[in-house]
Design a protein around this motif. Structure first.
Motif, PDB file in Angstrom:
ATOM      1  N   PRO A 173       0.829  -1.223   0.000  1.00  0.00           N
ATOM      2  CA  PRO A 173       0.000   0.000   0.000  1.00  0.00           C
ATOM      3  C   PRO A 173       0.857   1.263   0.000  1.00  0.00           C
ATOM      4  N   GLU A 174       0.424   2.218  -0.796  1.00  0.00           N
ATOM      5  CA  GLU A 174       1.171   3.479  -0.918  1.00  0.00           C
ATOM      6  C   GLU A 174       1.231   4.194   0.431  1.00  0.00           C
ATOM      7  N   SER A 175       0.141   4.128   1.170  1.00  0.00           N
ATOM      8  CA  SER A 175       0.077   4.762   2.487  1.00  0.00           C
ATOM      9  C   SER A 175      -0.309   3.697   3.509  1.00  0.00           C
ATOM     10  N   PRO A 176       0.690   2.956   4.021  1.00  0.00           N
ATOM     11  CA  PRO A 176       0.375   1.822   4.909  1.00  0.00           C
ATOM     12  C   PRO A 176      -0.420   2.230   6.144  1.00  0.00           C
ATOM     13  N   GLN A 188       8.549   7.193   1.793  1.00  0.00           N
ATOM     14  CA  GLN A 188       7.343   7.975   2.084  1.00  0.00           C
ATOM     15  C   GLN A 188       6.771   7.584   3.441  1.00  0.00           C
ATOM     16  N   PHE A 189       6.408   8.568   4.198  1.00  0.00           N
ATOM     17  CA  PHE A 189       5.758   8.337   5.487  1.00  0.00           C
ATOM     18  C   PHE A 189       4.280   8.677   5.371  1.00  0.00           C
ATOM     19  N   SER A 190       3.483   7.906   6.050  1.00  0.00           N
ATOM     20  CA  SER A 190       2.068   8.261   6.135  1.00  0.00           C
ATOM     21  C   SER A 190       1.671   8.253   7.612  1.00  0.00           C
ATOM     22  N   PHE A 191       0.654   8.982   7.884  1.00  0.00           N
ATOM     23  CA  PHE A 191       0.219   9.180   9.256  1.00  0.00           C
ATOM     24  C   PHE A 191      -1.292   9.321   9.230  1.00  0.00           C
ATOM     25  N   ALA A 249      -1.933   5.520  13.407  1.00  0.00           N
ATOM     26  CA  ALA A 249      -1.000   4.622  12.717  1.00  0.00           C
ATOM     27  C   ALA A 249       0.045   5.434  11.973  1.00  0.00           C
ATOM     28  N   LEU A 250       1.247   4.912  11.982  1.00  0.00           N
ATOM     29  CA  LEU A 250       2.324   5.485  11.195  1.00  0.00           C
ATOM     30  C   LEU A 250       2.635   4.509  10.077  1.00  0.00           C
ATOM     31  N   GLY A 251       2.985   5.003   8.947  1.00  0.00           N
ATOM     32  CA  GLY A 251       3.289   4.102   7.835  1.00  0.00           C
ATOM     33  C   GLY A 251       4.586   4.488   7.151  1.00  0.00           C
TER      34      GLY A 251
END
Lengths: 560, 126
Positions: free
Chosen positions: A209-212, A284-287, A303-305
């Motif tokens: 996933p692009e943004s886990p 890339q980080f997702s939040f 969640a952090l990704g």
């Protein structure tokens, strides 16, 4: 033996043709239907009857934004929308004695599910090539279940807010009267997507996933903040926390730290020549957070990704052919004169030039704007074409991507009471057969593995109940094709356990072939098998479905 | 809007201009030198690419003294290389003289497919 088999195929096909033709004719009078309209062909979408019956399911990738409409004759329509990983699952009950029938139209951009009375209660899928008629459409409203479990509560009993989403629909939807076209799609049995080893959906999502972070929380945020500068990042964070230290509900953020800090200095040449820079640029980080919106539900999940592209031979920034293609860009000729301005210590000649400049300034500005616009339009078309070609060239390029996302929960909504709430890890390795003649441009092998910890899933034995599940997943997919032929082999292995229970293993395989007969008519053949160990017993491979149909929709994603 | 200014040392060497395009975007660009009245453009370099192996740094004129009040103009066609949302571009010009950085000029904005942007600076002798 072979002849018998072929004869059996032909006979059953003819029998099924006549069966479908009769039922289609019967429903052209007062069509009751739901229409899903997609902006592009929905190659990865699927439809099915639930194993329990009386519930029809449409499963689409979350990225597909479907607009929904229903026919006026369809009353008491109870649509439920569930977000499950990267997919949206629409489910709706239908009355006993009604047969839902999926009709894909307009190159798989429109799906209509008809409720046909008086025929066998077996789901069928057909393709429409017949006449159309218009019918007024009605908006429908769906409750979106953000945790992917069907009713908005999670396994540990803490409810999560259910967002109410208005599913928009076109003002007028076109209702299709399924025609007498040769479009049978017989299924031998009802399919249960969640059953271990189910072959209901042959195209398992094997992407990272692009943004886990969004995936782990089971959210598909409508708005994602993507700050492109440190200042924008700081502002976004500030906007995401209330005065009590609680995150605002539904905050979702995606960012690349390296680009935030050093994007201004990242030239194309630097990117192409420095491997570390490439790695950092694609990290890339997702939040994401979700927060209860009611007094009963104060829980907050966070969640952090991390999404890391370790290696990518299909990176457009290192595609020399793409660069060469883009070099066809046009620049407008330099302006005949720049903005009128007297130089320091002007002479008489300077003043005269300034006066002339002012006289023709407007005409010069307009001419320049026209030239820039002309060049811009040309460049837009060149850029689009070059990037499309690059995508087609690199669709199967080798790559290695990993993703990870830990998550936490606070049942009272206080940040200080955050505790571990499971997470996920994904990895995908793709091999594009670079340098292998015959396979290089048309084949791809993908190996995918993932681990999910404490994932909340529906209890298969109790409706409305939810369990915590740990699972390991391994998948392998080989696909090859040409403009007229596509083939795919897929194997998946799932090892999972519900909390407090033993691990259960299941595996499945599927083989798909499709060949274009003429125009948009494809001959599809799919075979599937599964084995699962339940209650300590192994089941052998069993042929679970056999499909033979003509369709205007490709089932195997075609190599570009 | 008035042209931006950069001060050159009269007895210094020939200045150079370097163009950089941030966020690893593709660019094709031209550099021209206009006279003191903003007319008669003379090409310094045209149709240059930031994707090749040629450094994007060029000397301007033949002497610093001769550049007094002249205007440097550059324009670029910039393109995204993927379909990621919310992309931004940065076109940066760095003027140097005798290895010393005199000034940096940035133009930035959002980019969806391609953009064409331009900028100018007037040379002034100290």
């Amino acid at each position: 033996m072979k002849r018998r088999f072929i004869a059996w195929l032909l006979i059953s096909h003819l029998l099924l043709l006549s069966h479908v033709a009769v039922s289609q004719t019967a429903q052209t009078g007062d069509a009751t239907f739901v229409t899903f309209t997609f902006t592009s062909p929905c190659e990865d979408c699927a439809t099915q009857n639930s194993v329990a019956g009386n519930v029809y399911i449409v499963d689409v990738p979350a990225a597909r934004n479907a607009s929904l409409a229903k026919s006026p004759s369809l009353r008491d329509f109870n649509l439920q929308v569930t977000l499950r990983n990267d997919r949206i699952v629409y489910s709706f009950p239908f009355k006993l004695g009604t047969s839902p029938r999926a009709v894909w139209r307009q190159g798989a951009t429109v799906l209509q599910v008809f409720f046909v009375p008086g025929v066998d209660n077996v789901a069928a899928s057909v393709s429409d090539v017949g006449p159309e008629r218009a019918a007024a459409a009605t908006n429908v409203t769906a409750a979106v279940d953000t945790n992917g479990n069907g009713n908005g509560s999670v396994g540990n009993g803490s409810p999560i807010s259910a967002l109410t989403a208005s599913v928009s629909s076109p003002a007028v939807a076109t209702a299709a009267a399924p025609s007498q076209s040769p479009t049978p799609m017989p299924f031998t049995s009802l399919l249960n997507r969640d059953a271990p080893g189910s072959t209901a959906f042959t195209n398992v999502d094997m992407s990272v996933p692009e943004s886990p972070a969004f995936t782990v929380l089971g959210v598909t945020p409508e708005t994602v903040i993507r700050p492109t500068s440190p200042r924008a990042f700081a502002t976004s964070l500030l906007n995401g926390v209330d005065q009590n230290g609680n995150f605002q509900s539904g905050l979702a953020m995606d960012f690349v730290p390296y680009l935030l800090v050093a994007g201004d200095d990242l030239t194309l040449r630097k990117y192409q020549t420095k491997q570390v820079v490439r790695l950092l640029s694609r990290t890339q980080f997702s939040f994401a957070t979700t927060k209860g919106a009611t007094t009963e539900d104060k829980s907050m999940r966070l969640a952090l990704g991390l999404h890391l592209t370790l290696w990518d031979r299909g990176d457009p920034r290192t595609d020399e052919t793409l660069m060469s293609c883009l070099s066809a860009f046009r620049l407008p000729p330099p302006p005949t004169m720049l903005e009128c301005e007297l130089p320091d210590n002007p002479t008489d000649a300077d003043r005269e030039a300034f006066r002339k400049c002012q006289e023709s300034a407007e005409a010069t500005r307009q001419e320049r704007a026209r030239q820039v616009q002309e060049a811009r339009e040309f460049n837009d078309s060149v850029s689009t074409k070059c990037r499309d070609e690059s995508r087609q060239r690199n669709w199967n390029a080798s790559s290695w991507i990993i993703g990870a996302a830990p998550s936490w929960i606070s049942t009272d909504g206080q940040t200080k009471n955050m505790r571990w709430n499971g997470g996920g890890f994904w990895t995908s390795v793709a091999y594009g057969f670079e340098g292998v003649p015959g396979l290089e441009s048309r084949s791809q092998l993908i190996l995918h593995g993932r681990y999910r910890n404490r994932e909340v899933v529906p209890d298969p034995n109790t409706a409305g109940a939810f369990l915590s599940q740990d699972s390991y997943f391994f998948g392998a997919r080989f696909r090859t094709g040409s403009p007229t032929f596509n083939g795919s082999f897929e194997y998946t292995f799932l090892r999972s356990r519900f909390a407090g229970l033993r691990f259960d293993n299941a595996s499945r395989f599927s083989l798909l072939f499709e060949r274009r007969i003429a125009g948009d008519t494809w001959f599809n053949l799919s075979l599937g098998g599964e084995s699962g160990r339940q209650d300590g017993r192994n089941n052998g491979f069993v042929l679970t479905s056999f499909k033979w149909a003509f369709s205007d929709r490709r089932n195997v994603p075609s190599p570009q | 809007m008035a042209h931006k200014r950069v001060s050159l040392k009269r007895d210094g060497g020939v200045p150079s201009v370097e163009l950089r395009f941030g966020n690893a975007l593709f660019a094709k660009y031209d550099i021209f030198l206009f006279d003191r009245n903003g007319m008669n453009p003379q090409p310094i370099k045209t149709n240059q690419l930031n994707s090749d192996n040629i450094p994007d740094i060029f000397e301007v004129g033949t002497s610093a003294a001769a550049l007094d009040q002249q205007i440097l103009f550059w324009q670029a066609a910039i393109s995204v290389l993927d379909n990621k949302p919310d992309q931004t571009y940065l076109m940066r010009a760095i003027i140097t003289q005798d290895g010393r950085e005199l000034a940096t000029f940035d133009k930035r904005g959002s980019i969806v497919n391609t953009v064409i942007d331009q900028d100018t600076v007037r040379f002034v002798l100290e």
